[in-house]
Write a protein that holds these residues in place. Structure first.
Motif, PDB file in Angstrom:
ATOM      1  N   ASN A 123       4.895   6.871   3.408  1.00  0.00           N
ATOM      2  CA  ASN A 123       5.076   5.504   2.931  1.00  0.00           C
ATOM      3  C   ASN A 123       3.760   4.730   2.986  1.00  0.00           C
ATOM      4  O   ASN A 123       3.420   3.976   2.059  1.00  0.00           O
ATOM      5  N   ALA A 124       2.991   4.952   4.109  1.00  0.00           N
ATOM      6  CA  ALA A 124       1.695   4.285   4.215  1.00  0.00           C
ATOM      7  C   ALA A 124       0.731   4.776   3.138  1.00  0.00           C
ATOM      8  O   ALA A 124      -0.079   3.999   2.592  1.00  0.00           O
ATOM      9  N   PHE A 125       0.823   6.079   2.834  1.00  0.00           N
ATOM     10  CA  PHE A 125      -0.074   6.671   1.849  1.00  0.00           C
ATOM     11  C   PHE A 125       0.224   6.138   0.441  1.00  0.00           C
ATOM     12  O   PHE A 125      -0.666   5.622  -0.249  1.00  0.00           O
ATOM     13  N   LEU A 126       1.503   6.223   0.042  1.00  0.00           N
ATOM     14  CA  LEU A 126       1.855   5.923  -1.340  1.00  0.00           C
ATOM     15  C   LEU A 126       1.981   4.432  -1.607  1.00  0.00           C
ATOM     16  O   LEU A 126       1.556   3.944  -2.664  1.00  0.00           O
ATOM     17  N   HIS A 127       2.569   3.688  -0.620  1.00  0.00           N
ATOM     18  CA  HIS A 127       2.862   2.279  -0.878  1.00  0.00           C
ATOM     19  C   HIS A 127       1.871   1.354  -0.196  1.00  0.00           C
ATOM     20  O   HIS A 127       1.998   0.133  -0.318  1.00  0.00           O
ATOM     21  N   GLY A 128       0.916   1.967   0.531  1.00  0.00           N
ATOM     22  CA  GLY A 128      -0.103   1.144   1.156  1.00  0.00           C
ATOM     23  C   GLY A 128      -1.477   1.406   0.561  1.00  0.00           C
ATOM     24  O   GLY A 128      -2.052   0.575  -0.147  1.00  0.00           O
ATOM     25  N   ILE A 129      -2.001   2.620   0.807  1.00  0.00           N
ATOM     26  CA  ILE A 129      -3.357   2.948   0.359  1.00  0.00           C
ATOM     27  C   ILE A 129      -3.425   3.019  -1.161  1.00  0.00           C
ATOM     28  O   ILE A 129      -4.320   2.445  -1.800  1.00  0.00           O
ATOM     29  N   MET A 130      -2.460   3.724  -1.758  1.00  0.00           N
ATOM     30  CA  MET A 130      -2.521   3.940  -3.207  1.00  0.00           C
ATOM     31  C   MET A 130      -2.234   2.678  -4.011  1.00  0.00           C
ATOM     32  O   MET A 130      -2.433   2.641  -5.226  1.00  0.00           O
ATOM     33  N   MET A 131      -1.753   1.618  -3.315  1.00  0.00           N
ATOM     34  CA  MET A 131      -1.522   0.364  -4.026  1.00  0.00           C
ATOM     35  C   MET A 131      -2.747  -0.535  -4.022  1.00  0.00           C
ATOM     36  O   MET A 131      -2.731  -1.604  -4.630  1.00  0.00           O
ATOM     37  N   LYS A 132      -3.776  -0.105  -3.292  1.00  0.00           N
ATOM     38  CA  LYS A 132      -5.019  -0.868  -3.297  1.00  0.00           C
ATOM     39  C   LYS A 132      -5.785  -0.579  -4.592  1.00  0.00           C
ATOM     40  O   LYS A 132      -5.657   0.482  -5.209  1.00  0.00           O
ATOM     41  N   GLU A 133      -6.617  -1.493  -4.951  1.00  0.00           N
ATOM     42  CA  GLU A 133      -7.386  -1.343  -6.201  1.00  0.00           C
ATOM     43  C   GLU A 133      -8.324  -0.172  -6.112  1.00  0.00           C
ATOM     44  O   GLU A 133      -8.462   0.615  -7.065  1.00  0.00           O
ATOM     45  N   GLU A 134      -8.979   0.044  -4.961  1.00  0.00           N
ATOM     46  CA  GLU A 134      -9.946   1.122  -4.827  1.00  0.00           C
ATOM     47  C   GLU A 134      -9.301   2.449  -4.475  1.00  0.00           C
ATOM     48  O   GLU A 134      -9.975   3.492  -4.428  1.00  0.00           O
ATOM     49  N   LYS A 135      -8.009   2.479  -4.190  1.00  0.00           N
ATOM     50  CA  LYS A 135      -7.265   3.686  -3.897  1.00  0.00           C
ATOM     51  C   LYS A 135      -7.839   4.486  -2.710  1.00  0.00           C
ATOM     52  O   LYS A 135      -7.738   5.698  -2.661  1.00  0.00           O
ATOM     53  N   LYS A 136      -8.379   3.812  -1.734  1.00  0.00           N
ATOM     54  CA  LYS A 136      -8.918   4.470  -0.542  1.00  0.00           C
ATOM     55  C   LYS A 136      -8.564   3.637   0.696  1.00  0.00           C
ATOM     56  O   LYS A 136      -8.415   2.415   0.598  1.00  0.00           O
ATOM     57  N   GLY A 137      -8.503   4.373   1.830  1.00  0.00           N
ATOM     58  CA  GLY A 137      -8.197   3.667   3.072  1.00  0.00           C
ATOM     59  C   GLY A 137      -8.036   4.635   4.237  1.00  0.00           C
ATOM     60  O   GLY A 137      -8.399   5.815   4.139  1.00  0.00           O
ATOM     61  N   SER A 138      -7.485   4.122   5.335  1.00  0.00           N
ATOM     62  CA  SER A 138      -7.321   4.947   6.540  1.00  0.00           C
ATOM     63  C   SER A 138      -5.940   4.717   7.152  1.00  0.00           C
ATOM     64  O   SER A 138      -5.348   3.646   6.999  1.00  0.00           O
ATOM     65  N   ILE A 139      -5.476   5.771   7.827  1.00  0.00           N
ATOM     66  CA  ILE A 139      -4.193   5.708   8.548  1.00  0.00           C
ATOM     67  C   ILE A 139      -4.459   6.156   9.985  1.00  0.00           C
ATOM     68  O   ILE A 139      -5.062   7.196  10.219  1.00  0.00           O
ATOM     69  N   LEU A 140      -3.980   5.347  10.939  1.00  0.00           N
ATOM     70  CA  LEU A 140      -4.185   5.613  12.377  1.00  0.00           C
ATOM     71  C   LEU A 140      -2.829   5.832  13.038  1.00  0.00           C
ATOM     72  O   LEU A 140      -1.919   5.014  12.898  1.00  0.00           O
ATOM     73  N   LEU A 141      -2.709   6.977  13.747  1.00  0.00           N
ATOM     74  CA  LEU A 141      -1.491   7.288  14.503  1.00  0.00           C
ATOM     75  C   LEU A 141      -1.858   7.335  15.987  1.00  0.00           C
ATOM     76  O   LEU A 141      -2.622   8.202  16.409  1.00  0.00           O
ATOM     77  N   THR A 142      -1.344   6.380  16.767  1.00  0.00           N
ATOM     78  CA  THR A 142      -1.618   6.324  18.210  1.00  0.00           C
ATOM     79  C   THR A 142      -0.296   6.409  18.982  1.00  0.00           C
ATOM     80  O   THR A 142       0.774   6.083  18.438  1.00  0.00           O
TER      81      THR A 142
END
Length: 627
Positions: free
Chosen positions: A513-532
């Motif tokens: 969900n973070a990948f498809l509806h978070g990062i991929m919804m950004k204009e630059e299509k890039k980002g990071s995901i942190l699992l702690t």
């Protein structure tokens, strides 16, 4: 409105416990009449016991007086023995004019010292002194022996009270309390003294003027000897016995403090106490006491015996206590019989009632009794146990069916996620194949094979956290292969958590969900995901955060309501598919966790539009070895 008596009767008849009711009935019918009879007998017997106690005390006091008179007689006999000895007669029973010229026989003097030594037993007679008229006689102290200063000048005791009494009266003998003696006498010889005056004689043998005495023979007595006898008379606490002389001086006492407390002057004895040798009730400031006085023969002493009125009453109370103990013994036997008779009925009925009452706080439990009996109550107890066992069997069956249903629902929810991800991955592999990236197709197939091996290799619904982290990492690798490494995935979980369990496919739907509806919804299509993750009490908490596009506030509020609703009706699958089909993975994950662990566990979501989303996962800490 019912009056209190009617309420009491109603309570006794309908509300009181059965065993209590039976016991109270027994008390009313049997014990209460006997208690009334015992009280009547107590009033009759108490007076008899009081009179008997006073007679016993009078007899004891008379015996004490006899013992004191025996002691005084013993001392008087010893004094007569010394004054009648040949040496004393020859030396002091002489005219005043011849006193200084008397010859002293050494053998008679030795006999006198031997006699004095034999009389001085140190248990009753502590010491013997002869005080001679040193204005007439020469120095008789020269005859004293080491350790036995028998002769002493009368001038050494001229300041004593007893010497003043002899000088102003015609007394020939005097029993002296400590007050009459000089400090030197009380310190060296004894606390009491029996003193005999030896007067000068005329030529004709008549007694001379009372002011002229040739010598005084003093026998010093042991105070404890009299105190011991007096204490034998004072047998109870606060009881006192003491000796008083004609000048109202206390000679000896069982307790000097009590003697001062109960002292009555001689002139008031007849008025306050009455006739001698008879106990009478006398009032004092702090209470009443029975008082009697007894003259001591051949002395100017009398003994006072005082018994607090409470102690005379104690004798009656002691008798009644014994009576009460016997009565209580029979009462206990009667109560025991009542309990035994009522127990055969009441205990079993109460047992069934109390056991049935436990249903309010938990499942019914059978009664643990060895023998329920064969009467109607026994049949009731056996029937209750049979009914309880049947109910427990039905409840266990229901619980088992409920657990199986819950696990079936869990598997159904998990099954919804597996195809969802599989379709997306196959779509990616198809795209790689169409673009001619055969090596990546091979790599993707290998990763996908490992990915599904972690979830489908065993029938268990749980995985270790270590394998679940590997599983979500494989997912991110597959997605990065599709989207040209657009996501930086960071895992920060302590190694000690890797040995704990977690339901399969917990992290992957959230990261997806973070990948498809978070990062991929950004204009630059890039980002990071942190699992702690970290332990928190008896739970484990994970946070999966991204720096993607975030969720609009109105959408987030609805999403929170539905996620928090868990298994509630407001979070139905239909609503999710129609309104938030993009978040079906989060919904299923939350629903699985709540279904497995309870409403206090599951997911919570926070998001800021344009900055990213954060999903918190809370599960109970269950180690692999104990899961």
């Amino acid at each position: 409105m019912k009056n209190p008596f009617t309420k009491l009767i109603h309570h006794y008849t309908y509300d009181m416990r059965l065993k209590t009711k039976l016991v109270i009935s027994h008390i009313i019918l049997v014990l209460l009449p006997t208690a009334v009879l015992s009280g009547f007998l107590y009033l009759r017997i108490y007076g008899i016991v009081m009179d008997d106690s006073i007679r016993s005390e009078q007899a004891l006091s008379a015996q004490t007086v006899t013992s004191i008179e025996s002691l005084v007689s013993h001392v008087g006999h010893a004094s007569d023995t010394i004054t009648g000895s040949m040496m004393v007669q020859d030396l002091f029973r002489v005219p005043r004019s011849e006193a200084s010229t008397r010859d002293i026989s050494t053998s008679k003097m030795n006999s006198l010292f031997h006699l004095v030594q034999s009389i001085t037993d140190h248990s009753m007679i502590m010491d013997v002194k002869i005080y001679y008229d040193d204005s007439v006689y020469g120095d008789l102290m020269q005859y004293n022996k080491i350790g036995n200063a028998l002769f002493n000048p009368v001038s050494s005791v001229s300041s004593s009270y007893w010497y003043g009494i002899f000088s102003t009266s015609q007394q020939s003998r005097l029993l002296c309390p400590e007050l009459y003696l000089t400090p030197d006498e009380t310190g060296k010889s004894g606390k009491l003294a029996y003193i005999t005056r030896i007067p000068y004689t005329y030529e004709g043998g008549t007694v001379s003027d009372i002011e002229n005495a040739s010598a005084y023979v003093a026998l010093y007595l042991s105070g404890p000897a009299f105190e011991t006898v007096l204490r034998n008379d004072a047998t109870v606490t606060d009881e006192a016995a003491f000796l008083v002389n004609e000048r109202d001086v206390i000679v000896s006492a069982s307790d000097m403090g009590l003697a001062g407390k109960y002292f009555i002057p001689r002139r008031d004895l007849e008025q306050r106490v009455g006739k001698e040798k008879t106990f009478s009730l006398v009032s004092y400031l702090d209470g009443s006491a029975y008082v009697a006085y007894f003259p001591i023969a051949d002395t100017d002493w009398y003994m006072m015996s005082i018994i607090p009125a409470l102690h005379i009453g104690d004798a009656g109370k002691a008798l009644m206590t014994h009576f009460a103990m016997i009565y209580l013994l029979f009462t206990a036997l009667a109560l025991y019989t009542a309990f035994r008779l009522s127990g055969s009925i009441a205990d079993r009925i109460i047992g069934v009632a109390l056991q049935m009452e436990t249903v309010r706080t938990g499942p019914p439990q059978p009664m643990d009794v060895a023998d329920t009996g064969c009467d109607e109550i026994g049949v009731l107890s056996d029937t209750y146990n049979y009914m309880t066992e049947e109910i427990i069997t039905l409840m266990d069956s229901q619980k088992k069916a409920s657990d199986e249903l819950r696990m079936a629902e869990f598997r159904a929810l998990q099954a919804q996620i597996n195809p969802h991800f599989l379709y997306n991955t196959l779509d990616m592999i198809n795209w790689l194949s169409q673009t001619g990236q055969s090596e990546k197709v091979t790599e993707a197939v290998q990763i996908l094979s490992r990915f599904y091996k972690l979830t489908l290799s065993r029938r268990e619904l749980m995985n270790s956290i270590e394998k679940e982290l590997e599983h979500v990492s494989l997912y991110v690798r597959l997605q990065n292969m599709r989207y040209d490494n657009c996501v930086a995935f960071v895992v920060d979980v302590p190694e000690e958590l890797c040995e704990y369990t977690i339901p399969k496919l917990t992290f992957q739907p959230i990261v997806e969900n973070a990948f498809l509806h978070g990062i991929m919804m950004k204009e630059e299509k890039k980002g990071s995901i942190l699992l702690t993750g970290w332990p928190e009490g008896d739970d484990i908490v994970f946070i999966i955060s991204d720096d993607g596009a975030g969720i609009p506030p109105e959408t987030l509020d609805t999403l929170k309501d539905d996620v928090n609703a868990g298994t509630g009706s407001s979070a139905s699958p239909v609503k999710w598919h129609t309104a938030f089909s993009g978040h079906i993975g989060i919904y299923n994950t939350n629903l699985r966790l709540k279904s497995l662990y309870g409403e206090s566990y599951g997911l919570s979501i926070t998001s800021t539009l344009g900055k990213g989303t954060e999903v918190t996962v809370r599960i109970p800490a269950r180690h692999i070895t104990s899961d």
